[in-house]
Scaffold this motif. Sequence first.
Motif, mmCIF file in Angstrom:
data_model
loop_
_atom_site.group_PDB
_atom_site.id
_atom_site.type_symbol
_atom_site.label_atom_id
_atom_site.label_comp_id
_atom_site.label_asym_id
_atom_site.label_seq_id
_atom_site.Cartn_x
_atom_site.Cartn_y
_atom_site.Cartn_z
ATOM 1 N N ASN A 1 -3.225 12.728 1.207
ATOM 2 C CA ASN A 1 -2.703 11.357 1.188
ATOM 3 C C ASN A 1 -3.818 10.314 1.146
ATOM 4 N N GLY A 2 -5.019 10.707 1.587
ATOM 5 C CA GLY A 2 -6.155 9.791 1.555
ATOM 6 C C GLY A 2 -6.421 9.253 0.151
ATOM 7 N N VAL A 3 -6.245 10.087 -0.860
ATOM 8 C CA VAL A 3 -6.477 9.641 -2.241
ATOM 9 C C VAL A 3 -5.436 8.591 -2.627
ATOM 10 N N TYR B 1 -4.728 -5.499 -9.375
ATOM 11 C CA TYR B 1 -3.949 -4.827 -10.418
ATOM 12 C C TYR B 1 -2.473 -5.165 -10.196
ATOM 13 N N LYS B 2 -1.824 -5.625 -11.239
ATOM 14 C CA LYS B 2 -0.403 -5.998 -11.140
ATOM 15 C C LYS B 2 0.455 -4.917 -11.791
ATOM 16 N N TRP B 3 1.614 -4.670 -11.190
ATOM 17 C CA TRP B 3 2.541 -3.680 -11.751
ATOM 18 C C TRP B 3 2.912 -4.067 -13.191
ATOM 19 N N LYS B 4 3.099 -3.054 -14.029
ATOM 20 C CA LYS B 4 3.643 -3.297 -15.361
ATOM 21 C C LYS B 4 5.104 -3.702 -15.223
ATOM 22 N N ASP B 5 5.575 -4.606 -16.063
ATOM 23 C CA ASP B 5 7.005 -5.009 -15.997
ATOM 24 C C ASP B 5 7.892 -3.837 -16.394
ATOM 25 N N LYS C 1 1.441 9.316 -5.798
ATOM 26 C CA LYS C 1 1.741 10.720 -5.498
ATOM 27 C C LYS C 1 2.605 11.313 -6.616
ATOM 28 N N LYS C 2 3.591 10.539 -7.061
ATOM 29 C CA LYS C 2 4.459 11.017 -8.158
ATOM 30 C C LYS C 2 3.649 11.158 -9.449
ATOM 31 N N LEU C 3 2.761 10.198 -9.729
ATOM 32 C CA LEU C 3 1.939 10.283 -10.952
ATOM 33 C C LEU C 3 1.029 11.508 -10.898
ATOM 34 N N THR C 4 0.510 11.827 -9.704
ATOM 35 C CA THR C 4 -0.360 13.003 -9.553
ATOM 36 C C THR C 4 0.429 14.277 -9.857
ATOM 37 N N ASP C 5 1.662 14.337 -9.360
ATOM 38 C CA ASP C 5 2.500 15.518 -9.625
ATOM 39 C C ASP C 5 2.713 15.716 -11.129
ATOM 40 N N LYS C 6 2.726 14.578 -11.871
ATOM 41 C CA LYS C 6 2.935 14.668 -13.337
ATOM 42 C C LYS C 6 1.606 14.680 -14.090
ATOM 43 N N ASN C 7 0.494 14.743 -13.332
ATOM 44 C CA ASN C 7 -0.846 14.734 -13.936
ATOM 45 C C ASN C 7 -1.088 13.499 -14.797
ATOM 46 N N ARG C 8 -0.628 12.339 -14.342
ATOM 47 C CA ARG C 8 -0.765 11.092 -15.080
ATOM 48 C C ARG C 8 -1.829 10.201 -14.412
ATOM 49 N N PRO C 9 -2.531 9.385 -15.187
ATOM 50 C CA PRO C 9 -3.514 8.473 -14.570
ATOM 51 C C PRO C 9 -2.814 7.342 -13.811
ATOM 52 N N PHE C 10 -3.439 6.874 -12.747
ATOM 53 C CA PHE C 10 -2.838 5.800 -11.953
ATOM 54 C C PHE C 10 -2.801 4.480 -12.735
ATOM 55 N N THR C 11 -3.728 4.335 -13.682
ATOM 56 C CA THR C 11 -3.819 3.070 -14.433
ATOM 57 C C THR C 11 -2.543 2.793 -15.220
ATOM 58 N N GLU C 12 -1.766 3.828 -15.545
ATOM 59 C CA GLU C 12 -0.585 3.573 -16.372
ATOM 60 C C GLU C 12 0.479 2.772 -15.629
ATOM 61 N N ALA C 13 0.321 2.625 -14.311
ATOM 62 C CA ALA C 13 1.300 1.834 -13.542
ATOM 63 C C ALA C 13 1.061 0.337 -13.706
ATOM 64 N N PHE C 14 -0.110 -0.039 -14.235
ATOM 65 C CA PHE C 14 -0.506 -1.456 -14.153
ATOM 66 C C PHE C 14 -0.732 -2.098 -15.512
ATOM 67 N N VAL D 1 0.857 -1.205 0.000
ATOM 68 C CA VAL D 1 0.000 0.000 0.000
ATOM 69 C C VAL D 1 0.882 1.239 0.000
ATOM 70 N N PHE D 2 1.893 1.262 0.864
ATOM 71 C CA PHE D 2 2.744 2.458 0.964
ATOM 72 C C PHE D 2 3.550 2.671 -0.327
ATOM 73 N N LYS D 3 4.025 1.561 -0.900
ATOM 74 C CA LYS D 3 4.809 1.672 -2.140
ATOM 75 C C LYS D 3 3.934 2.248 -3.268
ATOM 76 N N ARG D 4 2.716 1.701 -3.404
ATOM 77 C CA ARG D 4 1.818 2.188 -4.464
ATOM 78 C C ARG D 4 1.394 3.630 -4.203
ATOM 79 N N ALA D 5 1.130 3.963 -2.925
ATOM 80 C CA ALA D 5 0.711 5.343 -2.598
ATOM 81 C C ALA D 5 1.823 6.332 -2.979
ATOM 82 N N ARG D 6 3.069 5.970 -2.699
ATOM 83 C CA ARG D 6 4.194 6.866 -3.068
ATOM 84 C C ARG D 6 4.227 7.056 -4.579
ATOM 85 N N HIS D 7 3.992 5.956 -5.312
ATOM 86 C CA HIS D 7 4.013 6.034 -6.770
ATOM 87 C C HIS D 7 2.856 6.905 -7.286
#
Length: 317
Positions: free
Chosen positions: A298-300, A313-317, A35-48, A27-33
């Motif tokens: 951080n709730g989001v 959802y599994k991380w993209k390789d 947060k970085k995607l939000t800073d870049k205005n990217r969708p979370f789905t692109e991680a998976f 959970v913490f690892k994904r939440a940190r990621h």
Amino acid sequence: MSLSQKSIAGQSFISVSDLSDQDILEVFKRARHFKKLTDKNRPFTEAFDIDASQFLNSFLLFEEPSTRTRISFEIASQKLGVYPIVISNIKSSSMMKGETVEQTLATLACFKPAFIVLRYKLSIAPSKKLNFPIVNAGFGSYEHPTQALLDAFTIQEAKGDLQGKKVLIVGDVLHSRVSNSNLKLLKHLGAKVAFCSPSSLFPQGDLWKDVQEFKNLDEGIKWADVLMCLRIQEERHNMNIGLSIAEYRDYYHLGAKQLEIFSKKGIIMHPGPYVFGVEIGQEVLQDPRNLILKQVENGVYVRAALLSILLNYKWKD
Ligand code: CP
């Protein structure tokens, strides 16, 4: 407290005890990621590695009022590509005609949601027949496990490892689902937890029996690295708490005088909603140690992280 031995992926999340150690790290690892995607205005789905053409929806059923939890789950669901349908006005649902929460969940199940987020006045055990996760968004005075996850994440972000960190919970602990979940999670992560509250609002039950109590708020504040203030949850009081709001403020208020004696490296938290002039003063807002709005943000990330695990959802390789 021991947590689950198996992953929460695909399961319901009702209590902190449902998590495994690996789930918390993930959970913490994904939440940190996120947060970085939000800073870049990217969708979370692109991680998976997920099928972007699928259409999924979720239900957010809130039988009690909420701002932070409901909106953060709504955004988290959207950012994971799951269209959220919010039922927050119970008067507009058939629960007003006598349908129970269990019947309502069984009815919503017919629409095949990816998950249901539920806030309810009581603790319920979801039926095993439901083949999608139910997520506890606050059950009465029982637990609010996603709040504990985002609180632990916020402390870790600000202070690093939780091992040995001293957390003082102040106020209406008896009626606080947040403090039950936080006690379980923070202790498991190595923090020391204590409380300071009027005797009529002392926490009950085995969970709290060995927890350190500070009778005097100033002594607790000098001890703590983290102050976690709570609102008086009058809506759950079925007795007179034995002191007036003015008396409560005299003994349990965090204001300028208390900020003065608190560690310069400490942090101030509150799950919200907060009531200025009762548990905290306006001075807290200007104080750099105040992380109350950081908790909301951080709730989001944390809720999206949890949901992405429940959704497998599994991380993209
Ligand atoms: N912390 C919390 O549960 O806030 P809301 O009631 O606004 O969701």
